[in-house]
Design an enzyme around this catalytic site. Structure first.
Site, PDB file in Angstrom:
ATOM      1  N   ALA A 145       3.880  -0.180  -6.637  1.00 42.93           N
ATOM      2  CA  ALA A 145       3.036   0.737  -7.397  1.00 42.93           C
ATOM      3  C   ALA A 145       1.599   0.542  -6.910  1.00 42.93           C
ATOM      4  CB  ALA A 145       3.153   0.435  -8.880  1.00 42.93           C
TER       5      ALA A 145
ATOM      6  N   GLY B  63       7.424  -1.936  -7.272  1.00 44.82           N
ATOM      7  CA  GLY B  63       7.925  -0.604  -7.638  1.00 44.82           C
ATOM      8  C   GLY B  63       8.699   0.057  -6.504  1.00 44.82           C
TER       9      GLY B  63
ATOM     10  N   GLU C  53      12.049  -1.251  -6.661  1.00 51.95           N
ATOM     11  CA  GLU C  53      12.659  -0.712  -7.882  1.00 51.95           C
ATOM     12  C   GLU C  53      13.171   0.717  -7.642  1.00 51.95           C
ATOM     13  OE1 GLU C  53       9.067  -2.301  -9.954  1.00 51.95           O
ATOM     14  OE2 GLU C  53      10.461  -2.602 -11.598  1.00 51.95           O
TER      15      GLU C  53
ATOM     16  N   GLU D  79       5.267  -8.786  -8.293  1.00 51.87           N
ATOM     17  CA  GLU D  79       4.432  -8.467  -9.460  1.00 51.87           C
ATOM     18  C   GLU D  79       3.833  -9.698 -10.136  1.00 51.87           C
ATOM     19  OE1 GLU D  79       7.330  -6.923  -8.812  1.00 51.87           O
ATOM     20  OE2 GLU D  79       7.258  -4.818  -9.414  1.00 51.87           O
TER      21      GLU D  79
HETATM   22  N1  CAA Z   1      -1.155  -0.459  -3.840  1.00 46.49           N
HETATM   23  C1  CAA Z   1      -2.254   0.089  -3.265  1.00 46.49           C
HETATM   24  N2  CAA Z   1      -2.555  -0.027  -1.948  1.00 46.49           N
HETATM   25  C2  CAA Z   1      -1.717  -0.742  -1.198  1.00 46.49           C
HETATM   26  C3  CAA Z   1      -0.560  -1.353  -1.715  1.00 46.49           C
HETATM   27  C4  CAA Z   1      -0.288  -1.184  -3.111  1.00 46.49           C
HETATM   28  N3  CAA Z   1       0.828  -1.670  -3.694  1.00 46.49           N
HETATM   29  N4  CAA Z   1       0.069  -2.013  -0.732  1.00 46.49           N
HETATM   30  C5  CAA Z   1      -0.669  -1.819   0.381  1.00 46.49           C
HETATM   31  N5  CAA Z   1      -1.756  -1.065   0.105  1.00 46.49           N
HETATM   32  C6  CAA Z   1      -2.800  -0.635   1.019  1.00 46.49           C
HETATM   33  C7  CAA Z   1      -3.750  -1.775   1.339  1.00 46.49           C
HETATM   34  O1  CAA Z   1      -4.706  -1.945   0.316  1.00 46.49           O
HETATM   35  C8  CAA Z   1      -4.331  -1.314   2.650  1.00 46.49           C
HETATM   36  O2  CAA Z   1      -5.304  -0.331   2.371  1.00 46.49           O
HETATM   37  P1  CAA Z   1      -6.726  -0.371   3.165  1.00 46.49           P
HETATM   38  O3  CAA Z   1      -6.339  -0.140   4.596  1.00 46.49           O
HETATM   39  O4  CAA Z   1      -7.478   0.772   2.557  1.00 46.49           O
HETATM   40  O5  CAA Z   1      -7.318  -1.712   2.920  1.00 46.49           O
HETATM   41  C9  CAA Z   1      -3.166  -0.582   3.315  1.00 46.49           C
HETATM   42  O6  CAA Z   1      -2.222  -0.279   2.271  1.00 46.49           O
HETATM   43  C10 CAA Z   1      -2.454  -1.447   4.343  1.00 46.49           C
HETATM   44  O7  CAA Z   1      -2.085  -2.654   3.709  1.00 46.49           O
HETATM   45  P2  CAA Z   1      -2.434  -4.119   4.300  1.00 46.49           P
HETATM   46  O8  CAA Z   1      -3.685  -4.062   5.114  1.00 46.49           O
HETATM   47  O9  CAA Z   1      -2.402  -5.079   3.172  1.00 46.49           O
HETATM   48  O10 CAA Z   1      -1.187  -4.328   5.282  1.00 46.49           O
HETATM   49  P3  CAA Z   1      -0.541  -5.713   5.714  1.00 46.49           P
HETATM   50  O11 CAA Z   1       0.419  -5.406   6.806  1.00 46.49           O
HETATM   51  O12 CAA Z   1      -1.582  -6.734   5.980  1.00 46.49           O
HETATM   52  O13 CAA Z   1       0.284  -6.235   4.424  1.00 46.49           O
HETATM   53  C11 CAA Z   1       1.745  -5.950   2.569  1.00 46.49           C
HETATM   54  C12 CAA Z   1       1.367  -5.480   3.968  1.00 46.49           C
HETATM   55  C13 CAA Z   1       2.292  -7.393   2.628  1.00 46.49           C
HETATM   56  C14 CAA Z   1       2.857  -5.026   2.047  1.00 46.49           C
HETATM   57  C15 CAA Z   1       0.513  -5.923   1.638  1.00 46.49           C
HETATM   58  O14 CAA Z   1      -0.094  -4.641   1.760  1.00 46.49           O
HETATM   59  C16 CAA Z   1       0.783  -6.160   0.198  1.00 46.49           C
HETATM   60  O15 CAA Z   1       1.000  -7.296  -0.210  1.00 46.49           O
HETATM   61  N6  CAA Z   1       0.818  -5.078  -0.648  1.00 46.49           N
HETATM   62  C17 CAA Z   1       0.997  -5.185  -2.045  1.00 46.49           C
HETATM   63  C18 CAA Z   1       2.443  -5.456  -2.389  1.00 46.49           C
HETATM   64  C19 CAA Z   1       2.619  -5.627  -3.891  1.00 46.49           C
HETATM   65  O16 CAA Z   1       2.109  -6.545  -4.487  1.00 46.49           O
HETATM   66  N7  CAA Z   1       3.407  -4.706  -4.509  1.00 46.49           N
HETATM   67  C20 CAA Z   1       3.678  -4.741  -5.924  1.00 46.49           C
HETATM   68  C21 CAA Z   1       2.704  -3.865  -6.639  1.00 46.49           C
HETATM   69  S1  CAA Z   1       2.829  -4.048  -8.399  1.00 46.49           S
HETATM   70  C22 CAA Z   1       4.117  -3.042  -8.865  1.00 46.49           C
HETATM   71  O17 CAA Z   1       4.812  -2.457  -8.064  1.00 46.49           O
HETATM   72  C23 CAA Z   1       4.279  -2.908 -10.351  1.00 46.49           C
HETATM   73  C24 CAA Z   1       5.510  -2.243 -10.834  1.00 46.49           C
HETATM   74  O18 CAA Z   1       6.583  -2.811 -10.855  1.00 46.49           O
HETATM   75  C25 CAA Z   1       5.430  -0.940 -11.413  1.00 46.49           C
END
Ligand code: CAA
Length: 260
Positions: A66, A111, A114, A134
Site C-alpha cells: 500500500a 498490500g 495481500e 507492515e
Molecule cells: N509506497 C509508496 N512508495 C513506494 C512504496 C510503497 N509501498 N514502495 C516503493 N515506493 C517508491 C519509493 O519510495 C521510490 O520512490 P522515489 O523514487 O520517489 O524515492 C520508488 O518506489 C522506488 O523504490 P526504492 O527506491 O525503495 O526501490 P528499491 O529497489 O531500493 O527497494 C523495495 C525496493 C525493497 C520494495 C522498497 O521500495 C520498499 O521497501 N518498499 C516498501 C515496501 C513495504 O513496506 N510495503 C508495505 C507497505 S504497508 C502495507 O502494504 C499496508 C497494508 O497491508 C494495507
C-alpha cells in the site's frame, strides 16, 4: 472508465490487468484501489472474459505494498477506511465468477502480497520477493493478510512471517504453499498464459461453480460445504456446457464450451 493506474487488455477471452505505477513500484493508493474494484466488476460482467491475469507493469515489482506516502498521516478512522477500500477492491478479485491468476513479476510486499493471495492461483518469477513488512512500519497487514495467510500456511507460519516482517524468496514461499509455481523470470507470462488457456478450454460454468464451492469451504462446516457442493454439482446439469462436455466425450471429440 478511463484508468490512470491500470492497463486492461482483453484478447481471446483472457483479460490482462497491469498495475501501472511503476515509478512507485505499483504501490496501491486509494485511486488505484477504486480502479481495481471498477475493473474487477467490469471484467466479472463481461461474458467474453473467461480468465483474468493480474501483473505489475515494469520489471521490478508486482506491487510493493500500500502507498506509504498516502498512509503516513492517516488518522485511526482514515486507516480503517483505507483498509476497507482495500477489502472492497481485493474482495472483488477474490469473489469474481471467473478464475484470477496473479503473475508475480517482482516485489509483492504488504498490500501487494495481500492482492496476490486473494487471487485463485499464483505463479511467480524466480526473481520475486514476497512478504508482509507492515510491522517494520508500525502497522500490521490491513488488506486481508492477517486473515488469509493463516488459512494458507497455518497459524505459526503466518505469525512468523507477519511478526518478523521478513521478505522471503518466491522459492521459499512456494515451499510454504503460498505460491503455486516459480518460473524463470523471462518465462513468467508465457507460463501464465498457458495456464489461462488450459483453464479457458474447460467448461466456464463448471469452473465458476467449483471456485464458489472451494471458497465456501473456508467458511462452511464440512456438512454444509458438502451440501453446497451437491447444490452446485446439480446446477452444472442445468447448463449446455455439461451436455456439450459429456456428448463430446461420447462422440470422442473435443468439447466447445460457450459458458451457457
Ligand atoms: N509506497 C509508496 N512508495 C513506494 C512504496 C510503497 N509501498 N514502495 C516503493 N515506493 C517508491 C519509493 O519510495 C521510490 O520512490 P522515489 O523514487 O520517489 O524515492 C520508488 O518506489 C522506488 O523504490 P526504492 O527506491 O525503495 O526501490 P528499491 O529497489 O531500493 O527497494 C523495495 C525496493 C525493497 C520494495 C522498497 O521500495 C520498499 O521497501 N518498499 C516498501 C515496501 C513495504 O513496506 N510495503 C508495505 C507497505 S504497508 C502495507 O502494504 C499496508 C497494508 O497491508 C494495507
Amino acid at each position: 472508465m478511463e484508468y490512470k493506474n491500470l492497463i486492461v487488455e482483453i484478447k481471446d477471452g483472457i483479460a490482462l490487468v497491469k498495475l501501472n505505477r511503476p515509478k512507485a513500484l505499483n504501490a496501491l493508493n486509494s485511486e488505484m484501489l477504486e480502479e481495481i474494484k471498477h475493473a474487477g466488476d467490469a471484467l466479472n460482467a463481461n461474458k467474453d472474459v473467461r480468465v483474468v491475469i493480474i501483473t505489475g507493469e515494469g520489471d521490478k515489482a508486482f506491487i510493493a505494498g500500500a502507498d506509504i506516502l498516502e498512509m503516513k498521516d492517516l488518522t485511526a478512522i482514515g486507516g480503517m477506511k483505507f483498509s476497507l477500500k482495500g477489502f472492497e477492491a481485493i474482495g472483488t478479485l477474490e469473489n469474481m465468477e471467473k478464475p484470477v491468476i496473479a503473475a508475480v513479476n517482482g516485489f509483492a510486499l504488504g498490500g501487494g502480497f495481500e492482492v496476490a493471495i486473494a487471487c485463485d492461483i499464483i505463479y511467480a518469477s524466480d526473481k520475486a520477493k514476497v512478504g508482509f513488512p507492515e510491522t517494520t512500519l508500525g502497522i500490521h497487514p490491513g488488506f486481508g493478510g492477517t486473515q488469509r495467510t493463516a488459512k494458507l500456511v497455518g497459524l505459526a507460519k503466518a505469525k512468523e512471517l507477519i511478526f518478523t516482517g521478513k521478505t522471503i524468496t518466491a522459492q521459499e514461499a512456494y515451499k510454504m504453499g503460498l505460491i503455486n509455481k516459480v518460473v524463470p523470470h523471462d518465462q513468467l507470462m508465457g507460463e501464465v498464459m498457458a495456464l489461462a488457456e488450459k483453464i479457458k478450454a474447460n467448461g466456464p460454468f463448471a469452473v465458476r461453480l467449483a471456485k464458489e464451492c472451494i471458497n465456501k469451504s473456508l467458511s462452511l462446516d464440512n456438512k454444509e460445504g458438502l451440501i453446497f457442493e451437491a447444490k452446485n454439482f446439480g446446477l452444472c446439469f442445468a447448463t449446455k456446457d455439461q451436455k456439450e462436455g459429456m456428448t463430446a466425450f461420447v462422440e470422442k471429440r473435443k468439447p466447445t464450451y460457450k459458458g451457457e
